[in-house]
Design a protein around this motif. Structure first.
Motif, PDB file in Angstrom:
ATOM      1  N   LYS A   1      -8.052   3.340  -3.506  1.00 19.91           N
ATOM      2  CA  LYS A   1      -7.109   4.017  -2.544  1.00 19.91           C
ATOM      3  C   LYS A   1      -7.450   5.385  -3.082  1.00 19.91           C
ATOM      4  O   LYS A   1      -7.911   6.242  -2.029  1.00 19.91           O
ATOM      5  N   LYS A   2      -7.893   5.796  -4.281  1.00 16.36           N
ATOM      6  CA  LYS A   2      -8.136   7.170  -4.618  1.00 16.36           C
ATOM      7  C   LYS A   2      -9.567   7.459  -4.377  1.00 16.36           C
ATOM      8  O   LYS A   2      -9.774   8.467  -3.824  1.00 16.36           O
TER       9      LYS A   2
ATOM     10  N   THR B   1      -5.279   2.499   3.796  1.00 15.85           N
ATOM     11  CA  THR B   1      -5.187   3.864   3.469  1.00 15.85           C
ATOM     12  C   THR B   1      -5.589   5.068   4.346  1.00 15.85           C
ATOM     13  O   THR B   1      -5.014   5.889   4.584  1.00 15.85           O
ATOM     14  N   CYS B   2      -6.787   4.585   5.128  1.00 10.79           N
ATOM     15  CA  CYS B   2      -7.467   5.682   6.103  1.00 10.79           C
ATOM     16  C   CYS B   2      -6.212   5.647   7.470  1.00 10.79           C
ATOM     17  O   CYS B   2      -6.216   6.874   7.781  1.00 10.79           O
TER      18      CYS B   2
ATOM     19  N   PHE C   1       0.615   4.654  -2.297  1.00 10.79           N
ATOM     20  CA  PHE C   1       0.600   5.989  -1.797  1.00 10.79           C
ATOM     21  C   PHE C   1       1.629   7.158  -2.392  1.00 10.79           C
ATOM     22  O   PHE C   1       1.320   8.276  -2.554  1.00 10.79           O
TER      23      PHE C   1
ATOM     24  N   ALA D   1       0.887  -1.071  -0.031  1.00  8.00           N
ATOM     25  CA  ALA D   1      -0.091   0.020   0.082  1.00  8.00           C
ATOM     26  C   ALA D   1       0.811   1.353   0.006  1.00  8.00           C
ATOM     27  O   ALA D   1       0.475   2.242  -0.687  1.00  8.00           O
TER      28      ALA D   1
ATOM     29  N   LYS E   1      -7.025  -1.774  -6.746  1.00  7.47           N
ATOM     30  CA  LYS E   1      -6.529  -1.168  -5.326  1.00  7.47           C
ATOM     31  C   LYS E   1      -6.137   0.313  -5.706  1.00  7.47           C
ATOM     32  O   LYS E   1      -6.429   0.950  -4.717  1.00  7.47           O
TER      33      LYS E   1
ATOM     34  N   GLN F   1      -9.546   7.969  -0.549  1.00  7.46           N
ATOM     35  CA  GLN F   1      -8.581   9.356  -0.251  1.00  7.46           C
ATOM     36  C   GLN F   1      -9.470  10.615  -0.477  1.00  7.46           C
ATOM     37  O   GLN F   1      -9.427  11.818   0.105  1.00  7.46           O
TER      38      GLN F   1
ATOM     39  N   HIS G   1      -3.195   5.446   7.028  1.00  2.45           N
ATOM     40  CA  HIS G   1      -2.023   6.158   6.867  1.00  2.45           C
ATOM     41  C   HIS G   1      -2.187   7.633   6.647  1.00  2.45           C
ATOM     42  O   HIS G   1      -1.406   8.412   6.946  1.00  2.45           O
TER      43      HIS G   1
END
Length: 444
Positions: A287-288, A315-316, A268, A264, A283, A291, A318
């Protein structure tokens, strides 16, 4: 500051125009140069050029270091993946035992640090036990509520096991919740009622004496709403470890040495080494979405069957998304929206006319159709007979090969789940040892 003064002294020979105007003293004093009003701007530009050059050197050495570390990590992963109980049973069991001891030691340290929490939990446990064993006016209410709490806790636990990431994960929807909804659906259409006598429900379903003229899927969905919601809430709780891991890594700056997190982390930075596979694109898209859209993006990802949802949690964590934003969206998506989709699918699939149609279709299979159709018809016939027997009467039990196969399938999946946990924990301990070895190599 001393470094800047040294840069200034080394850069004076480059300022010929300033020298020609005799702005600099014969003996160079760094402090006087820094404070000089006319040379400050040109010196600032020279210092920036020098620092950019040093940063480039540092950047190239950092890239070389990162490349070496990535190669070492990849070799360690390949070696770690070979540590499984059917290839190296003794080493695997040894590392599994050591990892269990390590985790118990860490848990004991955390419990000692949270003495107040432990004291409150102990007092509540003692109080609950006294309520259970003491007779009084509260006994009837406490008994009924304790059954409801135990029933909810059972499904929450199964939901956690389904998504927490221990080993391969136990597919508790296919093994427990799905068959439970299917059994209630078949019984509801046969009995034309969902008011099953309780007890023995939910351990055993018996048709009530009162029936209803019609039976709708919404009535059945309402009957299994509690257990389905609790199972969904358990799956939401099971998604928290990746979130907390990534959040802790971001706040502390320490690499957790987790393969999912490292994968991941590459996303990023918006580069995945030219990997253009469907899974990688999915993925990146998720992620986008998480975000950019935030709460509603998490809600959308949680509301559909999504094997990549761990990435949403990472993701959340990070990007330090607030806990209640992540957990609230996950809980609503998994326990409300997704569970209603799954319930509707199971109820419609196992409604009376669909089951009869499916059994008829099995008979059309060439060569084996008739031989496969008979066990299904026999199984359904026995299930209907069991629904209409009177409570307390003896039921003649004869196990069909279909029941035998399903029971053995459950046992096999549970055993594989346990073995996968042993492998995973052994590999985790080996990963810690490999990380220590890498740090020793790089520190030399």
């Amino acid at each position: 500051m001393n470094y800047c003064k040294l840069l200034i002294v080394n850069s004076i020979n480059k300022i010929s125009s300033i020298r020609s105007k005799s702005l600099l003293p014969t003996i160079v004093d760094p402090n006087s140069i820094i404070e000089h009003p006319r040379v400050g701007e040109e010196l600032r530009l020279i210092i920036e050029e020098e620092e950019m050059g040093n940063n480039k050197l540092n950047g190239s050495s950092r890239l070389a270091h990162d490349s070496v570390m990535q190669e070492l990590k990849q070799k360690d992963r390949e070696e770690r993946s070979k540590l499984v109980i059917w290839k190296q049973p003794i080493t695997t069991l040894q590392y599994f035992t050591l990892e269990c001891i390590s985790k118990l030691h860490k848990a004991s340290i955390r419990l000692r640090e949270k003495k107040l929490t432990v004291a409150v939990f102990t007092i509540l446990s003692i109080f609950t036990y006294l309520l259970c064993v003491t007779e009084g006016p509260h006994s009837e209410y406490f008994s009924s509520w304790s059954k409801v709490i135990a029933w909810c806790g059972y499904w929450v636990g199964l939901g956690i096991l389904s998504s927490v990431g221990l080993g391969t994960g136990l597919h508790t929807f296919l093994l427990y919740l799905g068959p439970h909804i299917a059994a209630v659906t078949l019984a509801a259409f046969e009995c034309m009622s969902v008011n099953f006598p309780q007890p023995p429900y939910p351990d055993q379903i018996i048709c009530p004496e009162e029936t209803e003229p019609t039976m709708s899927i919404w009535t059945i969905i309402g009957k299994v709403r509690l257990e389905a919601f609790m199972w969904g809430a358990g799956t939401a709780i099971g998604e928290l470890p990746p979130y907390f891991m990534a959040r802790a890594a971001t706040l502390s700056g320490i690499d957790p040495d987790d393969e999912d997190y490292e994968e991941a982390a590459e996303m990023f930075e918006d580069h995945v080494d030219g990997d253009n596979s469907i899974s990688t694109r999915a993925k990146l898209a998720m992620k986008k979405l998480v975000q950019r859209v935030g709460f509603f993006g998490i809600l959308l990802c949680a509301s559909i069957p999504n094997p990549l949802f761990d990435l949403a949690g990472i993701t959340c964590g990070h990007f330090l998304v607030p806990f209640w934003t992540f957990f609230g969206a996950t809980l609503i998506g998994k326990a409300v929206i997704k569970m209603h989709i799954q319930k509707i699918f199971v109820v419609m699939t196992f409604s009376k006319h669909h089951v009869e149609m499916l059994v008829d279709w099995i008979g059309y299979l060439p060569l084996i159709g008739t031989s496969m159709q008979l066990p299904f018809k026999d199984f359904l016939k026995k299930q209907k007979q069991n629904l209409h027997h009177k409570p307390g009467t003896h039921i003649a039990t004869s196990e069909s090969w279909l029941q035998w196969f399903f029971e053995k399938l459950i046992i096999a999946m549970v055993l594989y789940f346990v073995v996968s946990i042993i492998n995973s924990m052994a590999q985790s301990y080996m990963g810690k040892k490999q990380k220590e070895a890498r740090e020793k190599k790089t520190s030399k």
